[in-house]
Design a protein around this motif. Sequence first.
Motif, short mmCIF file in Angstrom:
data_model
loop_
_atom_site.label_atom_id
_atom_site.label_comp_id
_atom_site.label_asym_id
_atom_site.label_seq_id
_atom_site.Cartn_x
_atom_site.Cartn_y
_atom_site.Cartn_z
N ILE A 1 0.86 -1.19 0.00
CA ILE A 1 0.00 0.00 0.00
C ILE A 1 0.89 1.23 0.00
O ILE A 1 1.76 1.39 0.87
CB ILE A 1 -0.94 0.02 1.22
N PHE A 2 0.68 2.10 -0.98
CA PHE A 2 1.47 3.32 -1.11
C PHE A 2 0.53 4.53 -1.08
O PHE A 2 -0.54 4.50 -1.69
CB PHE A 2 2.25 3.31 -2.42
N VAL A 3 0.94 5.57 -0.40
CA VAL A 3 0.12 6.76 -0.25
C VAL A 3 0.86 7.97 -0.82
O VAL A 3 2.02 8.20 -0.49
CB VAL A 3 -0.23 7.02 1.23
N ALA A 4 0.19 8.70 -1.67
CA ALA A 4 0.71 9.97 -2.17
C ALA A 4 -0.17 11.08 -1.62
O ALA A 4 -1.39 10.94 -1.53
CB ALA A 4 0.71 10.00 -3.69
N ALA A 5 0.43 12.19 -1.23
CA ALA A 5 -0.32 13.31 -0.68
C ALA A 5 0.39 14.61 -1.02
O ALA A 5 1.54 14.61 -1.46
CB ALA A 5 -0.47 13.17 0.84
N ALA A 6 -0.30 15.71 -0.81
CA ALA A 6 0.20 17.02 -1.23
C ALA A 6 1.12 17.67 -0.21
O ALA A 6 1.33 18.88 -0.27
CB ALA A 6 -0.98 17.94 -1.53
#
Length: 427
Positions: A369-374
């Motif tokens: 599980i990979f999370v990208a955010a600003a």
Amino acid sequence: MRIAFLCLLTLLLSSCAKERPASIACNYVDHALLVPNDFRDIVPSSMMATRALTARTSESVPRQSVSLPIDTVLRSAMQRGVARSLAPSEAAPRIAAADTNVLLMSGGGPWGAYGASFMESWQREAPSAYPEFALVTGVSTGALIAPFVVIDDLPGAVEAYSIAEETDLVERRSFTALLGKLAILDKTPLSERIDAMFAPGAPDGRFSKLVTRLSAPDAPALLLGVVSLDDSQFYAINVNTMVGDSSFSEEALYDCFKASLLASAAVPIAFDPEFIDRNAYIDGGVRLSAFFLRLEEAMLASGGAGMNVFVLKNGRLPDAPEDTMPDMEGSKISSFDVALGSVDTLVDQVSFNSIQHLLERDDLAASQIFVAAANPREADDDCEALTGGGNDLGQAFPPDFMACLIERGKKHWDDGFDEAFVFKRPN
């Protein structure tokens, strides 16, 4: 003056008890999938099979009751510890190829400008690492981006979030115009913008492309998250089965597709609910902001091994809390700021919790599980509109702020694929 204001307020509140507008018929009984109403979204496998939404009758879907260990509830309430667990990792993860890839896109209002730009930059800057998604889910602003992902038209998604004025998306209702209304913003411009992008006959033919793609044997599953005001449940609208419903004309299919997008984006207080099949639907982000829903057992073969789950948070992951409170003396604030600011805080918290719950799901234990955010990086040259939230004008969709988010989405790809995702669940 005070008495006049109280009288107007009373009229406004009493106007909530009004007859519902006519609803659009979309046969949600066949196309709305009930997502189990469990705090951690972890339920026995026998309950994981999705069930169609039934009409509001005595045969309605029974509610599920799941007991929770008290330590689970306490862990989720410990903001400081959870914030640290979701802080961007110092070392970027190496993302291995997988047999199955899924994309979950959260809500976030104007922050969707970041998500649209991030996805467009991913496909443009790292085409060899851009996967074919077997499942795409979106909530609120994520739901608006999702169709562009499915038809591989990510420049169109960036175009949709590139606005000159806030009124390109919404119009603020005056106090007198609020009487008899259910929300403080008029989303007619958003509805018209969706038409310009997707309506049958629109220049780019996007809706025809979407129908063709979702009709193909290898079509990805496209699910849009909404919440019913009438039973408080979260539903995933299955656009694939809507496309395959032969009872729809092209016009009726588009109308239901558009209504589902607007329902998913119907932030309470800000936007009116969407009335579909005699029920009222609002932004799915009031319950879940990013959701995973398996449609086939094969997607979780071997406990989910060989599956990459990419989570795009249209917003920031929480930073460690500051030791001091901000000094806001002398700044201005309006009732509009209070209303939208409160909803934004709620939706952002739900988004954060949703990601945390995904990371803890037992049925995804073998998945990456990979999370990208600003969140800003050292390489980000943030423009002034992003500093401190960037909304000094009290706008729901500030154009300068959204333009900066588009630039940030691009810059997060400057260092390559492995650097773009700020968080990976520990193995």
